[in-house]
Scaffold this motif. Structure first.
Motif, PDB file in Angstrom:
ATOM      1  N   LYS A   1       0.835  -1.191   0.000  1.00 44.46           N
ATOM      2  CA  LYS A   1       0.000   0.000   0.000  1.00 44.46           C
ATOM      3  C   LYS A   1       0.875   1.248   0.000  1.00 44.46           C
ATOM      4  O   LYS A   1       1.893   1.305   0.693  1.00 44.46           O
TER       5      LYS A   1
ATOM      6  N   ASN B   1       1.955   7.853   2.436  1.00 45.79           N
ATOM      7  CA  ASN B   1       1.494   9.209   2.126  1.00 45.79           C
ATOM      8  C   ASN B   1       2.456   9.913   1.170  1.00 45.79           C
ATOM      9  O   ASN B   1       2.036  10.591   0.228  1.00 45.79           O
TER      10      ASN B   1
ATOM     11  N   ALA C   1       2.273   8.294  -2.370  1.00 48.51           N
ATOM     12  CA  ALA C   1       0.993   8.634  -2.987  1.00 48.51           C
ATOM     13  C   ALA C   1       0.994  10.080  -3.488  1.00 48.51           C
ATOM     14  O   ALA C   1       0.491  10.380  -4.578  1.00 48.51           O
ATOM     15  N   ASN C   2       1.579  10.970  -2.709  1.00 46.82           N
ATOM     16  CA  ASN C   2       1.646  12.374  -3.097  1.00 46.82           C
ATOM     17  C   ASN C   2       2.489  12.557  -4.357  1.00 46.82           C
ATOM     18  O   ASN C   2       2.114  13.303  -5.274  1.00 46.82           O
TER      19      ASN C   2
ATOM     20  N   MET D   1      -1.709   9.811  -6.373  1.00 43.88           N
ATOM     21  CA  MET D   1      -2.688   8.753  -6.110  1.00 43.88           C
ATOM     22  C   MET D   1      -3.134   8.822  -4.658  1.00 43.88           C
ATOM     23  O   MET D   1      -2.597   9.606  -3.859  1.00 43.88           O
ATOM     24  N   GLN D   2      -4.096   7.996  -4.316  1.00 44.45           N
ATOM     25  CA  GLN D   2      -4.609   7.982  -2.954  1.00 44.45           C
ATOM     26  C   GLN D   2      -3.699   7.154  -2.039  1.00 44.45           C
ATOM     27  O   GLN D   2      -3.258   6.059  -2.424  1.00 44.45           O
ATOM     28  N   PRO D   3      -3.396   7.648  -0.835  1.00 47.72           N
ATOM     29  CA  PRO D   3      -2.650   6.842   0.133  1.00 47.72           C
ATOM     30  C   PRO D   3      -3.371   5.527   0.402  1.00 47.72           C
ATOM     31  O   PRO D   3      -4.609   5.480   0.444  1.00 47.72           O
ATOM     32  N   GLY D   4      -2.609   4.472   0.543  1.00 51.81           N
ATOM     33  CA  GLY D   4      -3.195   3.164   0.811  1.00 51.81           C
ATOM     34  C   GLY D   4      -3.538   2.371  -0.439  1.00 51.81           C
ATOM     35  O   GLY D   4      -3.934   1.204  -0.343  1.00 51.81           O
ATOM     36  N   THR D   5      -3.374   2.983  -1.635  1.00 55.47           N
ATOM     37  CA  THR D   5      -3.613   2.251  -2.877  1.00 55.47           C
ATOM     38  C   THR D   5      -2.606   1.114  -3.009  1.00 55.47           C
ATOM     39  O   THR D   5      -1.412   1.305  -2.770  1.00 55.47           O
TER      40      THR D   5
ATOM     41  N   CYS E   1      -0.128  -1.294  -4.850  1.00 53.72           N
ATOM     42  CA  CYS E   1       0.687  -1.293  -6.070  1.00 53.72           C
ATOM     43  C   CYS E   1       1.744  -2.393  -5.986  1.00 53.72           C
ATOM     44  O   CYS E   1       2.215  -2.731  -4.888  1.00 53.72           O
TER      45      CYS E   1
END
Length: 233
Positions: A177, A180, A183-184, A188-192, A194
């Motif tokens: 996941k 932060n 993701a920034n 993308m959204q944090p916790g996505t 990949c």
């Protein structure tokens, strides 16, 4: 010598100069003006990368693993050695010197407090975001890097400047996941979730010189790994 021949054979395969199979050992001996033993050592390297297979009595056939496709990552070649990287561009987020903290030391097996060159970069292919890469080079082994090498091929640079080539690697592929920070950077959204490749590279007598974490966001990626039966069964 045989490493250079292997690299030339890999280049020829990647660029489809050989269609279905390699030239015969005798033809390769004449082409490179070397012994049969040297040619066999070179072909062994190519085979270990998963690019060719030997058919008894028929020669060495080229494996079709879509090397020209951007959607295939050949982990046996090493993620940084795949053909598509020739067409990739980079956006450098961070290039600095740090010292390994306890977390990095534990995660990658580097000495706690070791001086590291750190590169954080976004990678693009055809202007589409491909990956986010956190790469660290042990400064005692790789004293310096140039901005040009960071924008293109770091491994080619250190091979020429420091005569360092990968002897073996540890690679771990997992679905993680996004933090932060990652993701920034990726938008993308944090916790996505990949696909993430963690890799440690060694040269000479298992000396660690580089480790990295690559987060892939390019759609529909496939990961290829070649394994040979060493038991003889």
């Amino acid at each position: 010598m045989y490493h250079d021949i292997a690299n030339d054979l890999i280049h020829s395969i990647e660029n489809k100069l050989f269609k279905e199979k390699l030239p015969t050992e005798h033809q390769l001996m004449e082409r490179y003006n070397v012994s049969r033993n040297t040619i066999r050592k070179a072909i062994d390297i190519v085979a270990q990368k998963g690019l060719v297979r030997r058919v008894q009595g028929s020669g060495y056939f080229i494996n079709d693993i879509s090397q020209a496709e951007k959607t295939v990552v050949n982990l046996t070649m090493g993620s940084s050695r795949s053909r598509y990287h020739k067409d990739m561009s980079s956006k450098i987020v961070t290039f600095d010197e740090i010292h390994a903290d306890a977390a990095l030391a534990k995660q990658f097996g580097v000495r706690d407090g070791a001086a590291l060159l750190r590169i954080i970069r976004l990678r693009y292919t055809d202007k589409q975001l491909y990956s986010l890469e956190y790469a660290y080079y042990v400064k005692s082994e790789v004293p310096s890097l140039t901005l040009n090498s960071i924008n293109h091929s770091i491994f080619n640079y250190i091979k020429k400047k420091y005569n360092i080539r990968i002897n073996n690697s540890d690679q771990y592929l997992s679905q993680d996941k996004l933090s932060n920070e990652a993701a920034n950077l990726l938008g993308m959204q944090p916790g996505t979730a990949c696909m993430t490749l963690q890799q440690s590279n060694y040269y000479n007598n298992d000396v660690l010189f580089n480790f990295s974490q690559t987060i892939y966001v390019f759609p529909n990626l496939s990961f290829y790994f070649h394994a040979a039966n060493q038991s003889g069964n």
